[in-house]
Design a protein around this motif. Structure first.
Motif, mmCIF file in Angstrom:
data_model
loop_
_atom_site.group_PDB
_atom_site.id
_atom_site.type_symbol
_atom_site.label_atom_id
_atom_site.label_comp_id
_atom_site.label_asym_id
_atom_site.label_seq_id
_atom_site.Cartn_x
_atom_site.Cartn_y
_atom_site.Cartn_z
ATOM 1 N N SER A 594 6.350 -17.823 2.866
ATOM 2 C CA SER A 594 6.503 -17.076 1.620
ATOM 3 C C SER A 594 5.148 -16.530 1.173
ATOM 4 O O SER A 594 4.116 -17.176 1.358
ATOM 5 C CB SER A 594 7.080 -17.974 0.520
ATOM 6 O OG SER A 594 8.406 -18.338 0.800
ATOM 7 N N PHE A 595 5.189 -15.352 0.551
ATOM 8 C CA PHE A 595 3.973 -14.700 0.072
ATOM 9 C C PHE A 595 4.232 -14.122 -1.319
ATOM 10 O O PHE A 595 5.370 -13.852 -1.695
ATOM 11 C CB PHE A 595 3.539 -13.589 1.028
ATOM 12 C CG PHE A 595 3.152 -14.094 2.392
ATOM 13 C CD1 PHE A 595 1.835 -14.427 2.676
ATOM 14 C CD2 PHE A 595 4.102 -14.278 3.379
ATOM 15 C CE1 PHE A 595 1.477 -14.916 3.916
ATOM 16 C CE2 PHE A 595 3.756 -14.772 4.632
ATOM 17 C CZ PHE A 595 2.438 -15.094 4.900
ATOM 18 N N LYS A 596 3.153 -13.935 -2.050
ATOM 19 C CA LYS A 596 3.268 -13.404 -3.408
ATOM 20 C C LYS A 596 3.954 -12.046 -3.401
ATOM 21 O O LYS A 596 3.646 -11.181 -2.573
ATOM 22 C CB LYS A 596 1.880 -13.297 -4.039
ATOM 23 C CG LYS A 596 1.868 -12.779 -5.478
ATOM 24 C CD LYS A 596 0.530 -12.991 -6.139
ATOM 25 C CE LYS A 596 -0.592 -12.294 -5.425
ATOM 26 N NZ LYS A 596 -0.458 -10.825 -5.488
ATOM 27 N N VAL A 597 4.867 -11.857 -4.321
ATOM 28 C CA VAL A 597 5.557 -10.577 -4.459
ATOM 29 C C VAL A 597 4.592 -9.590 -5.113
ATOM 30 O O VAL A 597 4.152 -9.799 -6.245
ATOM 31 C CB VAL A 597 6.824 -10.727 -5.321
ATOM 32 C CG1 VAL A 597 7.503 -9.370 -5.507
ATOM 33 C CG2 VAL A 597 7.788 -11.734 -4.699
ATOM 34 N N PRO A 598 4.224 -8.507 -4.424
ATOM 35 C CA PRO A 598 3.256 -7.573 -5.000
ATOM 36 C C PRO A 598 3.908 -6.634 -6.002
ATOM 37 O O PRO A 598 5.114 -6.387 -5.969
ATOM 38 C CB PRO A 598 2.756 -6.798 -3.774
ATOM 39 C CG PRO A 598 3.939 -6.800 -2.853
ATOM 40 C CD PRO A 598 4.627 -8.122 -3.059
ATOM 41 N N SER A 599 3.102 -6.100 -6.898
ATOM 42 C CA SER A 599 3.564 -5.044 -7.790
ATOM 43 C C SER A 599 3.833 -3.778 -6.994
ATOM 44 O O SER A 599 3.226 -3.535 -5.946
ATOM 45 C CB SER A 599 2.493 -4.767 -8.849
ATOM 46 O OG SER A 599 2.812 -3.600 -9.591
ATOM 47 N N LEU A 600 4.741 -2.955 -7.502
ATOM 48 C CA LEU A 600 5.007 -1.653 -6.873
ATOM 49 C C LEU A 600 4.261 -0.519 -7.568
ATOM 50 O O LEU A 600 4.365 0.638 -7.145
ATOM 51 C CB LEU A 600 6.508 -1.357 -6.897
ATOM 52 C CG LEU A 600 7.397 -2.306 -6.095
ATOM 53 C CD1 LEU A 600 8.856 -1.865 -6.179
ATOM 54 C CD2 LEU A 600 6.950 -2.383 -4.646
ATOM 55 N N ARG A 601 3.509 -0.840 -8.580
ATOM 56 C CA ARG A 601 2.808 0.220 -9.303
ATOM 57 C C ARG A 601 1.700 0.820 -8.434
ATOM 58 O O ARG A 601 0.971 0.100 -7.763
ATOM 59 C CB ARG A 601 2.248 -0.325 -10.612
ATOM 60 C CG ARG A 601 3.367 -0.648 -11.588
ATOM 61 C CD ARG A 601 2.895 -1.048 -12.943
ATOM 62 N NE ARG A 601 4.040 -1.060 -13.859
ATOM 63 C CZ ARG A 601 4.488 0.006 -14.517
ATOM 64 N NH1 ARG A 601 3.857 1.163 -14.381
ATOM 65 N NH2 ARG A 601 5.538 -0.067 -15.307
ATOM 66 N N ASN A 602 1.653 2.145 -8.441
ATOM 67 C CA ASN A 602 0.691 2.915 -7.630
ATOM 68 C C ASN A 602 0.847 2.632 -6.140
ATOM 69 O O ASN A 602 -0.071 2.859 -5.349
ATOM 70 C CB ASN A 602 -0.748 2.617 -8.068
ATOM 71 C CG ASN A 602 -0.972 2.893 -9.534
ATOM 72 O OD1 ASN A 602 -0.792 4.009 -10.005
ATOM 73 N ND2 ASN A 602 -1.335 1.855 -10.282
ATOM 74 N N VAL A 603 2.034 2.168 -5.738
ATOM 75 C CA VAL A 603 2.235 1.780 -4.349
ATOM 76 C C VAL A 603 2.058 2.960 -3.399
ATOM 77 O O VAL A 603 1.721 2.782 -2.218
ATOM 78 C CB VAL A 603 3.629 1.119 -4.182
ATOM 79 C CG1 VAL A 603 4.748 2.141 -4.372
ATOM 80 C CG2 VAL A 603 3.748 0.410 -2.843
ATOM 81 N N GLU A 604 2.241 4.145 -3.884
ATOM 82 C CA GLU A 604 2.005 5.350 -3.082
ATOM 83 C C GLU A 604 0.587 5.382 -2.527
ATOM 84 O O GLU A 604 0.348 5.914 -1.431
ATOM 85 C CB GLU A 604 2.258 6.586 -3.954
ATOM 86 C CG GLU A 604 1.907 7.914 -3.316
ATOM 87 C CD GLU A 604 1.961 9.068 -4.297
ATOM 88 O OE1 GLU A 604 1.765 10.225 -3.855
ATOM 89 O OE2 GLU A 604 2.192 8.830 -5.503
ATOM 90 N N LEU A 605 -0.373 4.767 -3.258
ATOM 91 C CA LEU A 605 -1.799 4.873 -2.924
ATOM 92 C C LEU A 605 -2.391 3.596 -2.355
ATOM 93 O O LEU A 605 -3.579 3.582 -2.007
ATOM 94 C CB LEU A 605 -2.593 5.260 -4.178
ATOM 95 C CG LEU A 605 -2.161 6.540 -4.903
ATOM 96 C CD1 LEU A 605 -2.956 6.710 -6.186
ATOM 97 C CD2 LEU A 605 -2.319 7.759 -4.004
ATOM 98 N N THR A 606 -1.619 2.513 -2.258
ATOM 99 C CA THR A 606 -2.223 1.209 -1.961
ATOM 100 C C THR A 606 -1.908 0.688 -0.570
ATOM 101 O O THR A 606 -2.044 -0.503 -0.308
ATOM 102 C CB THR A 606 -1.785 0.171 -3.007
ATOM 103 O OG1 THR A 606 -0.350 0.078 -3.033
ATOM 104 C CG2 THR A 606 -2.288 0.547 -4.386
ATOM 105 N N GLY A 607 -1.500 1.558 0.358
ATOM 106 C CA GLY A 607 -1.310 1.126 1.727
ATOM 107 C C GLY A 607 -2.633 0.785 2.391
ATOM 108 O O GLY A 607 -3.708 1.127 1.860
ATOM 109 N N PRO A 608 -2.588 0.086 3.537
ATOM 110 C CA PRO A 608 -1.393 -0.327 4.271
ATOM 111 C C PRO A 608 -0.666 -1.464 3.564
ATOM 112 O O PRO A 608 -1.234 -2.129 2.702
ATOM 113 C CB PRO A 608 -1.953 -0.781 5.623
ATOM 114 C CG PRO A 608 -3.335 -1.261 5.310
ATOM 115 C CD PRO A 608 -3.831 -0.357 4.217
#
Length: 733
Positions: A594-608
């Motif tokens: 299990s891993f921390k659930v990340p925020s989806l905010r600004n997800v367009e810019l936070t890859g990979p």
């Protein structure tokens, strides 16, 4: 035979519930995501308030924190905290960004070949064809695997080496004994080491109850390590009214960002040479000019009034030294004792070993961490189109494009918003979500809906595919990689204690008090869990405790329970007996994998994306969820993650979901406008040469490869004319 029968029963239950949930998608949907505007930031009692606060000037502390976050002097060889978080709070570098395995893995440290069979490894440049790291003939299916890599795309940090000394007045790099790393090298030249997990964004991270992918940055800040109450030796030095000093425990809740800062500042992969201490960092920086090697914009929203720059003329550094900022920001009892001798000294190999630390040096870790936390608490992104939209009577944003609105509905029906919920779109925002639930019980789904999940507390019961399991709220096993690649939350601290709250809670029910290392465990209310631990009935149950084993009422009050039927727990004797069973079904932990659930905010810019950085585009992420993850895992939740071919089979649905995700991008982040403006930063971007040969040596040592660099220009409050781009934009073709 009995084990096989139990597994069959569990699988049939999973199929039943999965069928039920899939058939109900037309009738019901997950919680509606909330705007972040006005959402409460978790408070830190005693930090800024009370009769004797730690910080006496918040503005100065934020100045100190921003300077320290971006200062390349903080690391042993030019690495700043911002080195891994300069692009929408994340890292978009593409050269020398590979680690061969995940964190805490027992797998061999060997790099995978590229999809075409070519060598990869240290100093390789990532291309679009490298992604995703798990590939199949049909992206909606786990079958027909054509490629699987256990490499990790992460962040290049330090060269490493054994720490010897710091210079208190000049130079960026520490004195270290360098050697060629056994893994990170090309030929006979050492390369910078790379972290074994992808660097998530620091924007909005102040809402996380715990930080790091495995949650090891404790919610409680103890002043000297990341471990909170787990560390028996933690504490800070305090000057008493009578002029003496003593070491005292520190316990600041809702301060996991401060805990994270200390872990990073002594990490010999991320930032420093091995054995450098926080006191050594204090000795290095105290009399320095902040950001002395970096331009600071005259209109920086935090640092502008302290910058040496003037209108139209960029200059390096701030005019106020670090020690003055500390004296202005912090209570004098933490820095005003000027006699040496009680606080230890550098290692015997250091040239300054004969000069013991001052109190201000010994407490530097506290100054560093709390200042960083206050600065990062300003990095709140709450002005995306999704936040600005008018909402109808049902809370639905109505100003988004028709495609984005459909995308949100698709995500609700696909159960994405059961994990990515609340104003920061993650269950890891435990405190904020809990406050909002108290204000509005239906903020996370209608009280009568099967799609409602608990946001109260830190542990819940998961209806997993293999059995019923305890799970830490804010963490999920999605099956990105096999658990042997990285156990995630299933790991341990340096004292041998499990990172997971769930593992501790089972021990608490069994009366094993010595297992409880986080105080929050005692506050867990069983009646706030999604699924009851026990059933008040006589008939035995394979997966739940009943009167047949022995029940008792929960010790806490039962006011406003999420699940009123969940007020029963096993007796201590029944719990202990269950823990001793080698094939137990009632007391299982879903922590491993299990891993921390990340925020989806600004997800367009936070890859990979993902903890292994193995996906380069939002489309690849959606394909991952469409096939129900890459690998089976014990803690798989079939109600939340299951095969949904229509997400990618219908191109319009795919486009709609992507458009909704893009509606979560804050234009201030995209254009680096205040509060997301910053000083200049020079980051290593691989080395001269490639993954086959190095072309030049580093001035630090003849055994190290010369850095190539990216120069990130200083940006003022008005932002940049050049927008940040998605990660895939920077990949080579």
């Amino acid at each position: 035979m009995l084990i096989l029968i139990k597994k069959f029963i569990a699988s049939q239950l999973s199929i039943f519930f999965l069928t039920f949930y899939m058939s109900s998608q037309v009738l019901a949907s997950g919680p509606v995501p909330l705007s972040l505007k006005g959402a409460p930031v978790p408070e830190v009692p005693g930090l800024l308030d009370g009769p004797d606060p730690i910080i006496v000037n918040k503005e100065k502390a934020i100045v100190l924190g921003k300077a320290l976050f971006w200062d390349m002097n903080v690391g042993s060889d030019g690495v700043a905290c911002a080195t891994c978080h300069f692009h929408a709070g994340a890292d978009r570098r593409i050269k020398n960004q590979l680690s061969p395995i995940g964190k805490n893995s027992d797998l061999p440290e060997e790099f995978s070949l590229r999809k075409g069979g070519a060598l990869r490894g240290p100093n390789a440049t990532l291309t679009k064809d490298d992604f995703p790291f798990f590939d199949t003939n049909d992206p909606t299916s786990r079958l027909g695997v054509t490629y699987n890599s256990d490499d990790v795309v992460s962040s290049a940090g330090t060269f490493g080496g054994v720490f010897r000394d710091v210079n208190r007045f000049e130079g960026m790099s520490d004195s270290c004994d360098h050697s060629v790393d056994a893994v990170f090298h090309v030929g006979a030249k050492g390369t910078r080491r790379v972290e074994p997990r992808n660097a998530p964004t620091v924007i909005n991270a102040v809402f996380n109850f715990r930080n790091f992918w495995d949650g090891r940055a404790n919610n409680i800040f103890n002043g000297s390590s990341e471990w909170g109450d787990r560390d028996p030796d933690a504490g800070v030095w305090i000057k008493s009214a009578n002029g003496t000093v003593r070491k005292e425990r520190l316990r600041l809740i809702n301060s996991s960002l401060a805990s994270q800062a200390l872990a990073t500042a002594v990490n010999s992969v991320e930032m420093v040479c091995e054995n450098r201490t926080l006191a050594d960092l204090g000795r290095k920086l105290l009399f320095r000019q902040p950001l002395e090697h970096q331009h600071v914009h005259w209109n920086d929203s935090v640092l502008g009034n302290y910058a040496n720059s003037t209108g139209g003329q960029l200059r390096k550094g701030l005019h106020t030294p670090y020690y003055v900022l500390i004296m202005q920001a912090f209570n004098p009892k933490y820095w005003s004792y000027y006699t040496r001798g009680q606080f230890g000294a550098p290692s015997p190999s250091s040239a300054t070993h004969s000069l013991p630390y001052l109190q201000v040096e010994a407490n530097f870790g506290m100054f560093f961490a709390l200042a960083l936390q206050l600065y990062q608490a300003t990095l709140i992104s709450d002005d995306a189109p999704f936040d600005r939209s008018t909402r109808d009577a049902n809370g639905i944003p109505i100003d988004l494009s028709e495609s984005a609105q459909r995308g949100m509905e698709i995500m609700q029906n696909a159960h994405c918003t059961l994990c990515h919920l609340g104003p920061n779109l993650t269950t890891s925002a435990v405190v904020t979500n809990g406050i909002l639930h108290e204000i509005d019980h239906e903020a996370f789904g209608h009280e009568d809906s099967n799609e409602r999940i608990s946001v109260k507390g830190i542990v819940t019961q998961l209806a997993a595919s293999s059995a019923q399991m305890f799970g830490d709220i804010g963490f999920s096993a999605t099956g990105v990689t096999p658990v042997e690649n990285d156990p995630g939350l299933g790991g341990f601290d340096r004292f041998g204690n499990p990172l997971s709250f769930s593992d501790q809670y089972m021990q608490l029910l069994a009366g094993n008090e010595e297992w409880i290392v986080d105080p929050f465990i005692r506050d867990i209310r069983p009646c706030d869990m999604d699924v009851p631990i026990a059933k008040d009935e006589d008939k035995p149950n394979v997966f739940k405790f009943t009167r047949a084993e022995g029940l008792r009422l929960q010790e806490q009050d039962a006011d406003d329970c999420f699940n009123p039927d969940g007020i029963f727990v096993p007796t201590v004797e029944a719990a202990r007996a269950e823990l001793e069973k080698p094939d137990r079904q009632r007391f299982l932990s879903g922590a491993t994998g299990s891993f921390k659930v990340p925020s989806l905010r600004n997800v367009e810019l936070t890859g990979p994306y993902m903890h292994n950085g193995g996906m380069a585009t939002l489309e690849q992420v959606i394909e991952f969820y469409a096939r129900g993850g890459n690998f089976d895992r014990d803690a798989e939740e079939p109600f939340k993650i299951f095969s949904q071919p229509s997400l990618t089979g219908d191109l319009q649905q795919l486009k709609d979901v992507v458009n909704f995700l893009k509606s979560l991008t804050d234009e201030r982040v995209r254009y680096e406008r205040a509060p997301f403006d910053h000083p200049e930063l020079i980051v290593s971007h691989g080395h001269a040469g490639d993954n086959h040969a190095i072309q030049a040596e580093s001035p630090l040592s003849a055994v190290l490869a010369a850095d190539e660099v990216l120069v990130i220009p200083a940006v003022g409050a008005e932002g940049s004319v050049e927008p940040l781009q998605p990660f895939e934009f920077y990949l080579e073709k």
